[in-house]
Scaffold this motif. Structure first.
Motif, mmCIF file in Angstrom:
data_model
loop_
_atom_site.group_PDB
_atom_site.id
_atom_site.type_symbol
_atom_site.label_atom_id
_atom_site.label_comp_id
_atom_site.label_asym_id
_atom_site.label_seq_id
_atom_site.Cartn_x
_atom_site.Cartn_y
_atom_site.Cartn_z
ATOM 1 N N LYS A 209 -11.168 4.380 7.991
ATOM 2 C CA LYS A 209 -12.266 4.405 7.027
ATOM 3 C C LYS A 209 -11.780 4.876 5.664
ATOM 4 C CE LYS A 209 -16.858 6.407 6.312
ATOM 5 N NZ LYS A 209 -17.907 7.302 6.885
ATOM 6 N N ARG A 210 -10.985 5.942 5.654
ATOM 7 C CA ARG A 210 -10.467 6.448 4.377
ATOM 8 C C ARG A 210 -9.543 5.426 3.717
ATOM 9 N NH1 ARG A 210 -10.514 11.467 7.250
ATOM 10 N NH2 ARG A 210 -8.384 11.086 8.001
ATOM 11 N N ALA A 211 -8.702 4.740 4.543
ATOM 12 C CA ALA A 211 -7.799 3.732 3.980
ATOM 13 C C ALA A 211 -8.593 2.580 3.376
ATOM 14 C CB ALA A 211 -6.851 3.221 5.058
ATOM 15 N N GLU A 212 -9.653 2.165 4.043
ATOM 16 C CA GLU A 212 -10.490 1.089 3.519
ATOM 17 C C GLU A 212 -11.146 1.499 2.198
ATOM 18 O OE1 GLU A 212 -13.154 0.532 6.739
ATOM 19 O OE2 GLU A 212 -11.936 -1.015 7.718
ATOM 20 N N GLU A 213 -11.646 2.722 2.165
ATOM 21 C CA GLU A 213 -12.320 3.191 0.947
ATOM 22 C C GLU A 213 -11.343 3.290 -0.218
ATOM 23 O OE1 GLU A 213 -14.045 6.840 2.177
ATOM 24 O OE2 GLU A 213 -15.781 5.895 3.154
ATOM 25 N N ARG A 214 -10.129 3.798 0.038
ATOM 26 C CA ARG A 214 -9.146 3.904 -1.053
ATOM 27 C C ARG A 214 -8.743 2.514 -1.571
ATOM 28 N NH1 ARG A 214 -7.002 8.151 2.272
ATOM 29 N NH2 ARG A 214 -5.463 6.693 3.142
ATOM 30 N N LEU A 215 -8.556 1.586 -0.636
ATOM 31 C CA LEU A 215 -8.179 0.228 -1.040
ATOM 32 C C LEU A 215 -9.316 -0.438 -1.812
ATOM 33 C CD1 LEU A 215 -6.087 -2.044 -0.916
ATOM 34 C CD2 LEU A 215 -7.110 -2.756 1.266
ATOM 35 N N ARG A 216 -10.532 -0.257 -1.362
ATOM 36 C CA ARG A 216 -11.686 -0.862 -2.056
ATOM 37 C C ARG A 216 -11.864 -0.265 -3.458
ATOM 38 N NH1 ARG A 216 -15.290 0.629 1.203
ATOM 39 N NH2 ARG A 216 -16.055 2.394 -0.025
ATOM 40 N N ASP A 217 -11.700 1.050 -3.574
ATOM 41 C CA ASP A 217 -11.848 1.692 -4.885
ATOM 42 C C ASP A 217 -10.795 1.184 -5.860
ATOM 43 O OD1 ASP A 217 -13.955 3.103 -3.875
ATOM 44 O OD2 ASP A 217 -12.800 4.937 -3.482
ATOM 45 N N PHE A 218 -9.559 1.025 -5.350
ATOM 46 C CA PHE A 218 -8.498 0.536 -6.229
ATOM 47 C C PHE A 218 -8.780 -0.896 -6.677
ATOM 48 C CE2 PHE A 218 -4.490 -1.630 -6.990
ATOM 49 C CZ PHE A 218 -3.878 -0.785 -7.898
ATOM 50 N N GLN A 219 -9.284 -1.738 -5.747
ATOM 51 C CA GLN A 219 -9.589 -3.124 -6.100
ATOM 52 C C GLN A 219 -10.697 -3.187 -7.150
ATOM 53 O OE1 GLN A 219 -10.427 -4.687 -2.186
ATOM 54 N NE2 GLN A 219 -8.389 -5.652 -2.016
ATOM 55 N N LYS A 220 -11.681 -2.301 -7.050
ATOM 56 C CA LYS A 220 -12.759 -2.280 -8.031
ATOM 57 C C LYS A 220 -12.240 -1.877 -9.407
ATOM 58 C CE LYS A 220 -16.623 -1.336 -4.909
ATOM 59 N NZ LYS A 220 -17.682 -0.374 -4.525
ATOM 60 N N ARG A 221 -11.318 -0.919 -9.421
ATOM 61 C CA ARG A 221 -10.812 -0.428 -10.692
ATOM 62 C C ARG A 221 -9.879 -1.431 -11.354
ATOM 63 N NH1 ARG A 221 -9.525 4.145 -7.689
ATOM 64 N NH2 ARG A 221 -7.308 3.723 -8.121
ATOM 65 N N SER A 222 -9.043 -2.077 -10.515
ATOM 66 C CA SER A 222 -7.988 -2.917 -11.088
ATOM 67 C C SER A 222 -8.307 -4.397 -11.051
ATOM 68 C CB SER A 222 -6.675 -2.676 -10.358
ATOM 69 O OG SER A 222 -6.803 -3.071 -8.985
ATOM 70 N N GLY A 223 -9.191 -4.805 -10.163
ATOM 71 C CA GLY A 223 -9.473 -6.222 -10.007
ATOM 72 C C GLY A 223 -8.374 -6.970 -9.283
ATOM 73 N N PHE A 224 -7.401 -6.227 -8.720
ATOM 74 C CA PHE A 224 -6.271 -6.831 -7.999
ATOM 75 C C PHE A 224 -6.680 -6.991 -6.539
ATOM 76 C CE2 PHE A 224 -2.084 -6.856 -5.950
ATOM 77 C CZ PHE A 224 -1.428 -7.784 -6.744
ATOM 78 N N VAL A 225 -6.758 -8.259 -6.071
ATOM 79 C CA VAL A 225 -7.322 -8.494 -4.733
ATOM 80 C C VAL A 225 -6.364 -9.143 -3.751
ATOM 81 C CG1 VAL A 225 -9.676 -8.627 -5.603
ATOM 82 C CG2 VAL A 225 -8.288 -10.700 -5.519
ATOM 83 N N SER A 226 -5.167 -9.559 -4.155
ATOM 84 C CA SER A 226 -4.265 -10.249 -3.224
ATOM 85 C C SER A 226 -2.823 -9.847 -3.514
ATOM 86 C CB SER A 226 -4.414 -11.770 -3.336
ATOM 87 O OG SER A 226 -4.047 -12.207 -4.641
ATOM 88 N N ILE A 227 -1.963 -10.035 -2.502
ATOM 89 C CA ILE A 227 -0.537 -9.755 -2.640
ATOM 90 C C ILE A 227 0.240 -10.939 -2.090
ATOM 91 C CG2 ILE A 227 -0.794 -7.265 -2.470
ATOM 92 C CD1 ILE A 227 -0.074 -7.457 0.440
ATOM 93 N N PRO A 228 1.509 -11.103 -2.486
ATOM 94 C CA PRO A 228 2.312 -12.241 -2.008
ATOM 95 C C PRO A 228 2.446 -12.236 -0.480
ATOM 96 C CG PRO A 228 3.358 -11.150 -3.867
ATOM 97 C CD PRO A 228 2.223 -10.291 -3.472
ATOM 98 N N GLN A 229 2.625 -13.463 0.059
ATOM 99 C CA GLN A 229 2.749 -13.618 1.509
ATOM 100 C C GLN A 229 3.967 -12.879 2.052
ATOM 101 O OE1 GLN A 229 0.544 -15.115 3.482
ATOM 102 N NE2 GLN A 229 1.725 -14.514 5.284
#
Length: 398
Positions: A209-229
């Motif tokens: 849950k904490r990992a999901e929340e940290r990742l979601r917060d970062f995506q909201k702040r940065s708009g970065f949603v994907s990484i290379p395969q």
């Protein structure tokens, strides 16, 4: 020149040390044949009569096959990749079944199992225990029951009793007892595993849950949603290793509860866990915050995918209530007594009587020979015999 006196002394010494030859022994046996045959017949007949009067004991045997050992991690498809990567984990989840064999033997020999049988068949009365002690009756039952491990991993249970039907019933009831006790032990162990995994899954849910929340917060702040395969594959490999580490931690925890910290399996598991930790330290640092957050999320997600099935299996095992030992041969009512061994008793006493009677004959003839060949030694023997009789009479009077 040779002294004639010394020659005669040598002849006397030789005569005093005379030993019976084979011809002499045969001659003595022929001479004493009536005595030897009489003793032989009397003892043999008495042994036969005594063997007939001895109480008859019947033996009934059953054999069982303990179940194949079940591992907490066995049967889960999600860990097949990890089993290929970690040889120790593969050996742990495979199971050999030998553990349950010795476990069942320990149950059969336990005081709890013996006292259950004593109570079931009222063996306190059957064995005529003076103070009606169930513990003492269990001691008698332990002497009248044998448990043997076969080469194929089977366990044979043999019960001895003066009643043929009861002997068969006792042997068969031991199977019921072993299943009852084994089920109780399995439930206790499954409950312990379930409580351990329940705590671990709860911790993992919070971490996820904490990992999901940290990742979601970062995506909201940065708009970065994907990484290379390629990076996703690297993170997935790292997640696999972290999941393997978590499973090994579970295995260490379960093994410590069951066997103790000094068990070789526990020490080997800890060694493998240390090896995994060392391998994880060599993983390259992704460096970028998003990659790190995504890696943490992927690791916790992988752990969750593997831990939840283990937890569900532990809950299922806790509720299982089925007999586990497979009966190969049901104990049958014996037709002939197993003891006493009448023929063996008669043969042993017949042999003893034969040897004893021949020994008496040889001794008497030896004494007679000594009286003629060496009167001085014969006189000493008579004196020793008289003194011995005097001592015996004196002891009887006192």
């Amino acid at each position: 020149m040779v002294d004639p006196n010394s020659k005669s002394q040598a002849v006397e010494v030789a005569g005093s040390q005379k030993r019976f030859s084979l011809i002499d022994v045969l001659g003595i046996i022929v001479k004493w044949r009536k005595f030897i045959v009489s003793i032989f017949l009397v003892v043999t007949v008495l042994a036969a009569i005594v063997s007939l009067l001895l109480p008859k004991w019947y033996a009934s045997r059953t054999s069982i096959m303990p179940p194949r050992s079940r591992s907490l991690l066995g049967g889960l498809g999600g860990i097949s990749t990890l089993q290929r990567e970690i040889p120790l984990l593969r050996s742990i989840t495979g199971g050999t079944g030998s553990e349950d064999v010795y476990r069942y033997l320990a149950i059969l020999k336990s005081r709890k199992a013996l006292e259950k049988v004593v109570t079931k068949f009222n063996l306190v009365e059957v064995y005529e225990v003076p103070d009606k002690s169930v513990a003492k009756a269990a001691d008698v039952l332990e002497d009248n029951a044998t448990f043997k491990l076969g080469e194929e991993g089977t366990i044979s249970i043999t019960a001895f009793d003066r009643d043929a039907q009861r002997a068969a019933a006792i042997a068969n009831y031991f199977v019921d007892v072993i299943n009852e006790v084994a089920i109780d032990l399995n439930v206790q162990e499954a409950r312990s595993n379930r409580e351990f995994l329940e705590k671990r899954v709860s911790e993992n849910r919070e971490d996820l849950k904490r990992a999901e929340e940290r990742l979601r917060d970062f995506q909201k702040r940065s708009g970065f949603v994907s990484i290379p395969q390629e990076t996703q594959s690297s993170i997935s490999s790292a997640a696999e290793l972290y999941a393997a580490k978590t499973l090994m931690e579970v295995q260490v925890g379960v093994a410590e509860q069951r066997y103790g910290e000094e068990n070789p399996l526990v020490r080997a598991s800890k060694t493998e866990l240390a090896s995994l930790n060392a391998k994880l330290q060599t993983l390259p640092d992704l460096g970028v915050e998003y990659y790190r957050l995504y890696r943490d999320f992927a690791v916790q997600q992988k752990i969750y995918e593997l831990m939840v099935p283990l937890y569900e299996q532990a809950k299922y095992e806790e509720k299982r209530d089925v007999a586990s030992a497979v009966v190969l041969d049901v104990a049958q009512v014996p037709e002939e007594p197993a003891r006493p061994k009448k023929r063996l008793i008669v043969l042993i006493f017949a042999f003893i009587s034969l040897v004893s009677s021949i020994s008496v004959a040889l001794f008497v003839e030896g004494v007679r020979s000594l009286r003629t060949s060496n009167p001085e030694d014969y006189s000493k023997l008579q004196n020793a015999w008289s003194e011995l009789r005097t001592v015996v009479r004196h002891k009887k009077r006192t």
